[in-house]
Design a protein around this motif. Structure first.
Motif, PDB file in Angstrom:
ATOM      1  N   PHE A  98      -1.658  -6.814  -3.223  1.00 51.46           N
ATOM      2  CA  PHE A  98      -1.418  -8.205  -1.702  1.00 51.46           C
ATOM      3  C   PHE A  98      -0.983  -6.966  -1.052  1.00 51.46           C
ATOM      4  O   PHE A  98      -1.288  -7.400   0.236  1.00 51.46           O
ATOM      5  N   ALA A  99      -0.072  -6.146  -1.132  1.00 51.65           N
ATOM      6  CA  ALA A  99       0.199  -5.825   0.238  1.00 51.65           C
ATOM      7  C   ALA A  99      -0.488  -4.692   0.476  1.00 51.65           C
ATOM      8  O   ALA A  99      -1.272  -4.770   1.737  1.00 51.65           O
ATOM      9  N   TYR A 100      -1.334  -3.783  -0.621  1.00 46.23           N
ATOM     10  CA  TYR A 100      -2.323  -3.334  -0.029  1.00 46.23           C
ATOM     11  C   TYR A 100      -3.667  -4.288   0.747  1.00 46.23           C
ATOM     12  O   TYR A 100      -4.302  -4.200   2.085  1.00 46.23           O
ATOM     13  N   THR A 101      -3.722  -5.299   0.676  1.00 47.73           N
ATOM     14  CA  THR A 101      -4.872  -6.270   1.228  1.00 47.73           C
ATOM     15  C   THR A 101      -4.404  -6.828   2.586  1.00 47.73           C
ATOM     16  O   THR A 101      -5.637  -7.042   3.643  1.00 47.73           O
ATOM     17  N   HIS A 102      -3.463  -6.440   2.452  1.00 48.29           N
ATOM     18  CA  HIS A 102      -2.168  -6.612   4.283  1.00 48.29           C
ATOM     19  C   HIS A 102      -1.629  -5.481   4.784  1.00 48.29           C
ATOM     20  O   HIS A 102      -1.254  -5.767   6.032  1.00 48.29           O
ATOM     21  N   ASN A 103      -2.488  -4.519   4.678  1.00 50.09           N
ATOM     22  CA  ASN A 103      -2.489  -3.239   5.289  1.00 50.09           C
ATOM     23  C   ASN A 103      -0.505  -2.722   5.341  1.00 50.09           C
ATOM     24  O   ASN A 103      -0.096  -2.179   5.904  1.00 50.09           O
ATOM     25  N   VAL A 120      -3.951 -10.323  -9.942  1.00 51.71           N
ATOM     26  CA  VAL A 120      -5.237 -10.857  -8.761  1.00 51.71           C
ATOM     27  C   VAL A 120      -4.745 -11.196  -7.654  1.00 51.71           C
ATOM     28  O   VAL A 120      -2.997 -11.627  -7.630  1.00 51.71           O
ATOM     29  N   TRP A 121      -4.715 -11.139  -6.780  1.00 51.05           N
ATOM     30  CA  TRP A 121      -4.829 -11.110  -5.070  1.00 51.05           C
ATOM     31  C   TRP A 121      -4.945 -12.082  -4.463  1.00 51.05           C
ATOM     32  O   TRP A 121      -4.561 -12.211  -2.877  1.00 51.05           O
ATOM     33  N   ASP A 122      -6.410 -12.858  -4.442  1.00 56.72           N
ATOM     34  CA  ASP A 122      -6.501 -13.664  -3.260  1.00 56.72           C
ATOM     35  C   ASP A 122      -7.137 -14.813  -4.660  1.00 56.72           C
ATOM     36  O   ASP A 122      -7.673 -15.178  -5.577  1.00 56.72           O
ATOM     37  N   ILE A 123      -8.010 -15.539  -4.255  1.00 57.52           N
ATOM     38  CA  ILE A 123      -8.537 -17.274  -4.557  1.00 57.52           C
ATOM     39  C   ILE A 123      -9.434 -16.889  -5.472  1.00 57.52           C
ATOM     40  O   ILE A 123      -9.492 -17.260  -6.272  1.00 57.52           O
ATOM     41  N   GLY A 124     -10.110 -15.921  -4.509  1.00 54.48           N
ATOM     42  CA  GLY A 124     -11.237 -16.091  -5.493  1.00 54.48           C
ATOM     43  C   GLY A 124     -11.437 -14.694  -6.610  1.00 54.48           C
ATOM     44  O   GLY A 124     -12.247 -14.882  -7.004  1.00 54.48           O
ATOM     45  N   SER A 125     -10.694 -14.155  -6.188  1.00 54.71           N
ATOM     46  CA  SER A 125     -10.027 -12.766  -7.929  1.00 54.71           C
ATOM     47  C   SER A 125      -9.804 -13.538  -8.787  1.00 54.71           C
ATOM     48  O   SER A 125     -10.585 -13.759 -10.063  1.00 54.71           O
ATOM     49  N   ALA A 126      -8.908 -14.790  -8.892  1.00 55.93           N
ATOM     50  CA  ALA A 126      -8.125 -15.537  -9.043  1.00 55.93           C
ATOM     51  C   ALA A 126      -9.842 -16.585 -10.131  1.00 55.93           C
ATOM     52  O   ALA A 126      -9.323 -16.374 -11.380  1.00 55.93           O
ATOM     53  N   GLN A 127     -10.769 -17.094  -9.082  1.00 53.98           N
ATOM     54  CA  GLN A 127     -11.064 -17.711  -9.620  1.00 53.98           C
ATOM     55  C   GLN A 127     -12.532 -17.014 -10.638  1.00 53.98           C
ATOM     56  O   GLN A 127     -12.779 -17.221 -11.276  1.00 53.98           O
ATOM     57  N   LEU A 128     -12.808 -16.199  -9.975  1.00 50.73           N
ATOM     58  CA  LEU A 128     -13.486 -14.809 -10.769  1.00 50.73           C
ATOM     59  C   LEU A 128     -13.255 -14.885 -12.506  1.00 50.73           C
ATOM     60  O   LEU A 128     -13.959 -14.732 -13.427  1.00 50.73           O
ATOM     61  N   PHE A 129     -11.897 -14.748 -12.340  1.00 49.86           N
ATOM     62  CA  PHE A 129     -11.223 -13.908 -13.607  1.00 49.86           C
ATOM     63  C   PHE A 129     -11.477 -14.436 -14.327  1.00 49.86           C
ATOM     64  O   PHE A 129     -11.284 -15.071 -16.105  1.00 49.86           O
ATOM     65  N   GLY A 144       6.655  -2.724  -1.920  1.00 47.42           N
ATOM     66  CA  GLY A 144       7.642  -2.739  -1.603  1.00 47.42           C
ATOM     67  C   GLY A 144       8.607  -2.549   0.354  1.00 47.42           C
ATOM     68  O   GLY A 144       9.527  -1.735   0.182  1.00 47.42           O
ATOM     69  N   GLU A 145       6.899  -2.528   1.232  1.00 52.13           N
ATOM     70  CA  GLU A 145       7.665  -2.527   2.833  1.00 52.13           C
ATOM     71  C   GLU A 145       6.405  -3.912   3.260  1.00 52.13           C
ATOM     72  O   GLU A 145       6.106  -4.680   2.481  1.00 52.13           O
ATOM     73  N   GLY A 146       6.808  -3.108   4.718  1.00 54.04           N
ATOM     74  CA  GLY A 146       6.546  -4.451   4.977  1.00 54.04           C
ATOM     75  C   GLY A 146       7.702  -5.840   5.076  1.00 54.04           C
ATOM     76  O   GLY A 146       9.012  -5.820   4.000  1.00 54.04           O
ATOM     77  N   ASP A 147       7.490  -6.291   6.079  1.00 50.76           N
ATOM     78  CA  ASP A 147       7.832  -8.108   6.138  1.00 50.76           C
ATOM     79  C   ASP A 147       8.252  -9.596   5.618  1.00 50.76           C
ATOM     80  O   ASP A 147       7.101  -9.721   5.514  1.00 50.76           O
ATOM     81  N   PHE A 148       7.931  -8.841   4.286  1.00 51.21           N
ATOM     82  CA  PHE A 148       7.505  -9.029   3.204  1.00 51.21           C
ATOM     83  C   PHE A 148       8.423 -10.016   1.873  1.00 51.21           C
ATOM     84  O   PHE A 148       9.062  -9.111   1.438  1.00 51.21           O
ATOM     85  N   GLY A 149       9.046 -10.915   2.210  1.00 58.52           N
ATOM     86  CA  GLY A 149      10.189 -11.466   1.107  1.00 58.52           C
ATOM     87  C   GLY A 149       9.654 -12.429   0.228  1.00 58.52           C
ATOM     88  O   GLY A 149       8.343 -12.919  -0.261  1.00 58.52           O
ATOM     89  N   ALA A 179     -11.831  -3.006  -6.110  1.00 64.41           N
ATOM     90  CA  ALA A 179     -12.498  -3.926  -4.972  1.00 64.41           C
ATOM     91  C   ALA A 179     -12.483  -3.004  -3.990  1.00 64.41           C
ATOM     92  O   ALA A 179     -13.383  -3.188  -3.823  1.00 64.41           O
ATOM     93  N   LEU A 180     -11.227  -2.480  -3.523  1.00 63.23           N
ATOM     94  CA  LEU A 180     -11.027  -2.229  -2.095  1.00 63.23           C
ATOM     95  C   LEU A 180     -11.852  -0.066  -2.261  1.00 63.23           C
ATOM     96  O   LEU A 180     -12.481  -0.017  -0.741  1.00 63.23           O
ATOM     97  N   GLY A 181     -11.745  -0.097  -3.672  1.00 69.86           N
ATOM     98  CA  GLY A 181     -12.488   1.277  -4.140  1.00 69.86           C
ATOM     99  C   GLY A 181     -13.689   1.325  -3.492  1.00 69.86           C
ATOM    100  O   GLY A 181     -14.719   2.064  -3.039  1.00 69.86           O
ATOM    101  N   ALA A 182     -13.926  -0.188  -4.554  1.00 73.85           N
ATOM    102  CA  ALA A 182     -15.938  -0.168  -4.272  1.00 73.85           C
ATOM    103  C   ALA A 182     -16.449  -0.413  -2.494  1.00 73.85           C
ATOM    104  O   ALA A 182     -17.629   0.769  -2.391  1.00 73.85           O
TER     105      ALA A 182
END
Length: 278
Positions: free
Chosen positions: A50-55, A26-35, A59-64, A239-242
């Motif tokens: 998580f990466a795709y929902t933050h553009n 899951v990728w956020d609070i809503g999806s966690a509670q949904l499943f 493996g890329e971006g300033d994310f540690g 979800a994003l595809g829909a």
């Protein structure tokens, strides 16, 4: 509400029950509670979702590590279920750094994590001895905790064709030998390959489901020997595809069929509210 120790025990037990269990990423609070509300017994985060929902790409971006654990803590606090974190390569190349990652992950309230043997965003993988030493350090750190913590050791070279199935199995067997509680080779292409991997180790095997393996179902994966089925970034993609299909249809045709075909809010909110109570 379960304590962290109880969550750790529950998560460990799921890997040794009869038949496989599905671990939705899951990728956020809503999806966690949904499943959680849909009845799943444990959850995992997804670095790609998580990466795709933050553009940015996986493996890329300033994310540690700090951002990954802050996100995972949010998922862990959203429900009462055990949560395992997708930590890519553990955000460290050396064994000592990886051991520290495990300690910090447990401190964030989680009861498991996955560790890759390739460098995110780079076309390379750790040499065999280095990869095994990293997992050995992670397992040692996990065993020092006062509750079960499931380190999932991954052989990721198959994803980019960096090494073959024989090498993946060699790595999984070595990870098991140093104590990895769960092993995982993403992007297996057939039930025969999956069966071969499962037969090569005694540790529970995680399989990445939903990528189009012919004949793949929860039942057939169980027959092949799989104990855990994760979904990676696929649920976020669904979800994003829909939303993409609906938006594209409106923009191109001015019609709303994709929107009206979606479920109403009542069943979705009922599941989310049920997940909050767990």
């Amino acid at each position: 509400m379960l304590t962290q120790a109880q969550k750790g025990e529950k998560f460990q037990d799921l890997h040794h029950d009869t038949g496989p269990f599905v671990l939705p990423n899951v990728w956020d609070i809503g999806s966690a509670q949904l499943f959680a509300g849909l009845g799943y017994k444990a959850l995992a985060t997804t670095s790609s979702g998580f990466a795709y929902t933050h553009n940015f790409r996986d493996g890329e971006g300033d994310f540690g590590l700090d951002q990954a654990l802050a996100h995972a803590r949010t998922i862990g606090e959203a429900t009462g279920l055990p949560v395992s974190a997708d930590l890519e390569n553990g955000y460290s190349d050396d064994p000592d750094g990886l051991a520290e990652t495990i300690t910090k992950t447990a401190a964030a309230g989680l009861v498991g994590c996955t560790i890759e043997d390739t460098h995110p965003g780079e076309p390379g993988f750790y040499p065999f001895d280095v990869a095994v030493a990293r997992i050995e350090a992670a397992v040692k750190a996990a065993r020092s905790l006062p509750f079960p913590f499931m380190v999932t050791a991954r052989a990721d070279g198959l994803i980019k064709g960096l090494y073959d199935l024989d090498e993946a199995i060699r790595r999984l067997q070595a990870y098991e030998a140093v104590g990895a509680p769960v092993v995982y080779a993403p992007f297996l292409k057939s039930l025969d390959e999956i069966s071969r991997v499962c037969a090569s180790v005694k540790a529970p095997v995680n399989h990445l489901g939903g990528l189009g393996v012919p004949g793949e179902t929860v039942a057939s994966l169980g027959e092949a020997g799989v104990k855990r089925i994760s979904l990676g970034g696929s649920l976020a993609r669904v979800a994003l595809g829909a939303a993409y299909r609906a938006g594209k249809q409106i923009a191109e045709t001015g019609t709303f069929d994709e929107v009206t075909a979606a479920p109403g809010w009542n069943p979705v909110l009922a599941a989310i509210n049920a997940g909050k109570l767990m």
